[in-house]
Motif scaffolding. Structure first.
Motif, PDB file in Angstrom:
ATOM      1  N   VAL A   1       2.731  -9.045  -6.964  1.00 15.52           N
ATOM      2  CA  VAL A   1       2.375  -8.383  -8.224  1.00 15.52           C
ATOM      3  C   VAL A   1       2.866  -6.936  -8.239  1.00 15.52           C
ATOM      4  O   VAL A   1       3.501  -6.481  -9.204  1.00 15.52           O
ATOM      5  CB  VAL A   1       0.854  -8.443  -8.453  1.00 15.52           C
ATOM      6  N   SER A   2       2.593  -6.198  -7.160  1.00 14.88           N
ATOM      7  CA  SER A   2       2.982  -4.786  -7.122  1.00 14.88           C
ATOM      8  C   SER A   2       4.491  -4.626  -7.006  1.00 14.88           C
ATOM      9  O   SER A   2       5.055  -3.640  -7.508  1.00 14.88           O
ATOM     10  CB  SER A   2       2.279  -4.064  -5.965  1.00 14.88           C
ATOM     11  N   ASN A   3       5.159  -5.578  -6.377  1.00 12.36           N
ATOM     12  CA  ASN A   3       6.615  -5.519  -6.263  1.00 12.36           C
ATOM     13  C   ASN A   3       7.269  -5.675  -7.628  1.00 12.36           C
ATOM     14  O   ASN A   3       8.088  -4.850  -8.041  1.00 12.36           O
ATOM     15  CB  ASN A   3       7.095  -6.618  -5.315  1.00 12.36           C
TER      16      ASN A   3
ATOM     17  N   ILE B   1       2.446   3.404  -9.764  1.00 10.58           N
ATOM     18  CA  ILE B   1       1.684   4.537 -10.289  1.00 10.58           C
ATOM     19  C   ILE B   1       2.618   5.649 -10.748  1.00 10.58           C
ATOM     20  O   ILE B   1       2.443   6.233 -11.822  1.00 10.58           O
ATOM     21  CB  ILE B   1       0.688   5.050  -9.229  1.00 10.58           C
ATOM     22  N   PHE B   2       3.627   5.930  -9.940  1.00  9.43           N
ATOM     23  CA  PHE B   2       4.581   6.990 -10.270  1.00  9.43           C
ATOM     24  C   PHE B   2       5.300   6.691 -11.589  1.00  9.43           C
ATOM     25  O   PHE B   2       5.378   7.557 -12.473  1.00  9.43           O
ATOM     26  CB  PHE B   2       5.605   7.127  -9.143  1.00  9.43           C
ATOM     27  N   GLY B   3       5.835   5.486 -11.726  1.00 12.14           N
ATOM     28  CA  GLY B   3       6.569   5.133 -12.939  1.00 12.14           C
ATOM     29  C   GLY B   3       5.700   5.233 -14.176  1.00 12.14           C
ATOM     30  O   GLY B   3       6.134   5.768 -15.209  1.00 12.14           O
ATOM     31  N   CYS B   4       4.477   4.733 -14.089  1.00 14.50           N
ATOM     32  CA  CYS B   4       3.582   4.761 -15.250  1.00 14.50           C
ATOM     33  C   CYS B   4       3.139   6.181 -15.584  1.00 14.50           C
ATOM     34  O   CYS B   4       3.095   6.563 -16.765  1.00 14.50           O
ATOM     35  CB  CYS B   4       2.372   3.866 -14.996  1.00 14.50           C
ATOM     36  N   LEU B   5       2.822   6.983 -14.555  1.00 14.36           N
ATOM     37  CA  LEU B   5       2.387   8.352 -14.811  1.00 14.36           C
ATOM     38  C   LEU B   5       3.507   9.206 -15.387  1.00 14.36           C
ATOM     39  O   LEU B   5       3.279  10.015 -16.303  1.00 14.36           O
ATOM     40  CB  LEU B   5       1.858   8.986 -13.518  1.00 14.36           C
ATOM     41  N   MET B   6       4.715   9.031 -14.877  1.00 11.97           N
ATOM     42  CA  MET B   6       5.840   9.808 -15.384  1.00 11.97           C
ATOM     43  C   MET B   6       6.157   9.431 -16.825  1.00 11.97           C
ATOM     44  O   MET B   6       6.481  10.302 -17.647  1.00 11.97           O
ATOM     45  CB  MET B   6       7.063   9.601 -14.483  1.00 11.97           C
ATOM     46  N   ALA B   7       6.081   8.132 -17.130  1.00  4.76           N
ATOM     47  CA  ALA B   7       6.296   7.703 -18.509  1.00  4.76           C
ATOM     48  C   ALA B   7       5.174   8.225 -19.419  1.00  4.76           C
ATOM     49  O   ALA B   7       5.420   8.652 -20.551  1.00  4.76           O
ATOM     50  CB  ALA B   7       6.376   6.182 -18.579  1.00  4.76           C
TER      51      ALA B   7
ATOM     52  N   ALA C   1       0.807  -1.227   0.000  1.00  9.83           N
ATOM     53  CA  ALA C   1       0.000   0.000   0.000  1.00  9.83           C
ATOM     54  C   ALA C   1       0.838   1.273   0.000  1.00  9.83           C
ATOM     55  O   ALA C   1       0.477   2.252  -0.665  1.00  9.83           O
ATOM     56  CB  ALA C   1      -0.936  -0.007   1.212  1.00  9.83           C
ATOM     57  N   PHE C   2       1.946   1.275   0.745  1.00  4.79           N
ATOM     58  CA  PHE C   2       2.677   2.519   0.971  1.00  4.79           C
ATOM     59  C   PHE C   2       3.934   2.682   0.123  1.00  4.79           C
ATOM     60  O   PHE C   2       4.488   3.774   0.044  1.00  4.79           O
ATOM     61  CB  PHE C   2       3.056   2.639   2.455  1.00  4.79           C
ATOM     62  N   VAL C   3       4.400   1.600  -0.504  1.00  3.04           N
ATOM     63  CA  VAL C   3       5.650   1.691  -1.261  1.00  3.04           C
ATOM     64  C   VAL C   3       5.463   1.264  -2.712  1.00  3.04           C
ATOM     65  O   VAL C   3       5.713   2.031  -3.644  1.00  3.04           O
ATOM     66  CB  VAL C   3       6.764   0.837  -0.609  1.00  3.04           C
ATOM     67  N   LEU C   4       5.002   0.039  -2.913  1.00  2.20           N
ATOM     68  CA  LEU C   4       5.074  -0.565  -4.241  1.00  2.20           C
ATOM     69  C   LEU C   4       3.976  -0.090  -5.187  1.00  2.20           C
ATOM     70  O   LEU C   4       4.242   0.163  -6.364  1.00  2.20           O
ATOM     71  CB  LEU C   4       5.060  -2.086  -4.098  1.00  2.20           C
ATOM     72  N   VAL C   5       2.760   0.017  -4.701  1.00  2.00           N
ATOM     73  CA  VAL C   5       1.704   0.562  -5.557  1.00  2.00           C
ATOM     74  C   VAL C   5       1.990   2.023  -5.910  1.00  2.00           C
ATOM     75  O   VAL C   5       1.860   2.417  -7.078  1.00  2.00           O
ATOM     76  CB  VAL C   5       0.319   0.393  -4.900  1.00  2.00           C
TER      77      VAL C   5
ATOM     78  N   GLU D   1       8.580  -2.148  -9.220  1.00  2.00           N
ATOM     79  CA  GLU D   1      10.020  -1.918  -9.357  1.00  2.00           C
ATOM     80  C   GLU D   1      10.471  -1.983 -10.812  1.00  2.00           C
ATOM     81  O   GLU D   1      11.273  -1.162 -11.260  1.00  2.00           O
ATOM     82  CB  GLU D   1      10.795  -2.924  -8.509  1.00  2.00           C
ATOM     83  N   GLU D   2       9.996  -2.968 -11.556  1.00  2.00           N
ATOM     84  CA  GLU D   2      10.480  -3.103 -12.929  1.00  2.00           C
ATOM     85  C   GLU D   2       9.966  -1.989 -13.843  1.00  2.00           C
ATOM     86  O   GLU D   2      10.715  -1.463 -14.664  1.00  2.00           O
ATOM     87  CB  GLU D   2      10.110  -4.478 -13.492  1.00  2.00           C
ATOM     88  N   LEU D   3       8.705  -1.624 -13.714  1.00  2.00           N
ATOM     89  CA  LEU D   3       8.191  -0.553 -14.575  1.00  2.00           C
ATOM     90  C   LEU D   3       8.739   0.813 -14.173  1.00  2.00           C
ATOM     91  O   LEU D   3       8.943   1.678 -15.034  1.00  2.00           O
ATOM     92  CB  LEU D   3       6.663  -0.530 -14.561  1.00  2.00           C
ATOM     93  N   CYS D   4       9.005   1.007 -12.893  1.00  2.00           N
ATOM     94  CA  CYS D   4       9.558   2.282 -12.454  1.00  2.00           C
ATOM     95  C   CYS D   4      11.066   2.340 -12.677  1.00  2.00           C
ATOM     96  O   CYS D   4      11.564   3.222 -13.382  1.00  2.00           O
ATOM     97  CB  CYS D   4       9.229   2.517 -10.982  1.00  2.00           C
ATOM     98  N   TRP D   5      11.797   1.389 -12.093  1.00  2.00           N
ATOM     99  CA  TRP D   5      13.264   1.450 -12.154  1.00  2.00           C
ATOM    100  C   TRP D   5      13.814   1.109 -13.543  1.00  2.00           C
ATOM    101  O   TRP D   5      14.746   1.761 -14.001  1.00  2.00           O
ATOM    102  CB  TRP D   5      13.887   0.505 -11.135  1.00  2.00           C
ATOM    103  N   ARG D   6      13.279   0.074 -14.163  1.00  2.00           N
ATOM    104  CA  ARG D   6      13.793  -0.325 -15.476  1.00  2.00           C
ATOM    105  C   ARG D   6      12.980   0.252 -16.638  1.00  2.00           C
ATOM    106  O   ARG D   6      13.542   0.721 -17.623  1.00  2.00           O
ATOM    107  CB  ARG D   6      13.835  -1.856 -15.585  1.00  2.00           C
ATOM    108  N   GLY D   7      11.657   0.217 -16.546  1.00  2.00           N
ATOM    109  CA  GLY D   7      10.848   0.703 -17.648  1.00  2.00           C
ATOM    110  C   GLY D   7      10.902   2.210 -17.814  1.00  2.00           C
ATOM    111  O   GLY D   7      11.123   2.723 -18.910  1.00  2.00           O
TER     112      GLY D   7
END
Length: 241
Positions: free
Chosen positions: A151-153, A65-71, A57-61, A157-163
């Motif tokens: 799922v959220s981990n 959201i951050f990674g997808c919105l920024m992209a 709830a507090f980290v991974l979701v 992490e992959e969509l934010c850090w790598r994607g």
């Protein structure tokens, strides 16, 4: 290496990358130091389930959201297909499969070597944080709480850090972008303690290198997913203690 077909994203340097990893590492620290004890003391929730709930709830979701919105913000023409290409969620080809399998074996071998050496030096070396300690055996409630975190981990992490982030680091740092990505990813886990960071060194360094080489975040999703599933098995079997 596969040919680069996606548009070059705006570059991001080491300072901004460190700030991004650092912000989410603070959220991780707060989940561990504040949320897990609160859930345990206020509601009698075991630390391992408290971690699965608070980490999700507090980290991974939020990270997902951050990674997808920024992209999404970077896209000149916004569509799900364009977002997928920006995040490099490409279909796996034969080369990707080969590198995924090879990467899994390499990470497993290197992790085993580190654990073997660490336990030779210190027989009490424990590659699991305190909140992951769990009596051996199957627990339906633990498994049910783990699924959302799993799922959220992986996706977070992959969509934010790598994607999202890695292509921007490549635009600034070139072929060596995987190295700061991996080092910062390892340091992101500082609140887990140094034994876990040491254990995570192989995956945190090898996975970004492979993803950058293949230019395919899907490779990282699969490697990360297999590694985390194995970690869950270790935690619930009591082997991590």
């Amino acid at each position: 290496m596969q040919a680069q077909t996606e548009a070059t994203p705006p570059p991001i340097g080491l300072a901004a990358s460190t700030s991004m990893f650092g912000a989410f590492s603070i959220l991780l620290w707060l989940a561990i130091m504040a949320a897990i004890p609160w859930l345990r003391d206020a509601f009698g929730i075991s630390p391992i389930i408290g971690w699965y709930v608070s980490g999700t709830a507090f980290v991974l979701v939020p990270m997902l959201i951050f990674g997808c919105l920024m992209a999404w913000r970077e896209l000149p023409e916004r569509s799900l297909s364009s977002l997928r290409k920006r995040l490099r969620l490409n279909t796996m080809n034969r080369g990707d499969v080969t590198w995924t399998i090879g990467g899994l074996f390499a990470i497993a071998a290197a992790t085993t070597a580190i654990l073997t050496l660490a336990r030779y030096v210190d027989p009490h070396f424990r590659p699991a944080p305190w909140f992951m300690l769990h009596p051996p055996g199957w627990s339906t409630s633990v498994f049910a709480a783990w699924i959302p975190l799993f799922v959220s981990n992986i996706l977070g992490e992959e969509l934010c850090w790598r994607g999202y982030l890695l292509p921007r680091q490549e635009a600034a740092l070139g072929r060596t972008a995987w190295l700061p990505n991996g080092i910062l990813w390892c340091l992101f886990h500082w609140s887990f303690g140094w034994p876990i960071m040491l254990t995570l060194l192989p995956i945190t360094l090898l996975l970004p290198w492979i993803v950058q080489r293949r230019r395919n975040t899907s490779v990282g999703v699969i490697i990360h997913g297999v590694f985390n599933a194995a970690g869950f098995i270790v935690a619930t079997s009591g082997a991590g203690t």
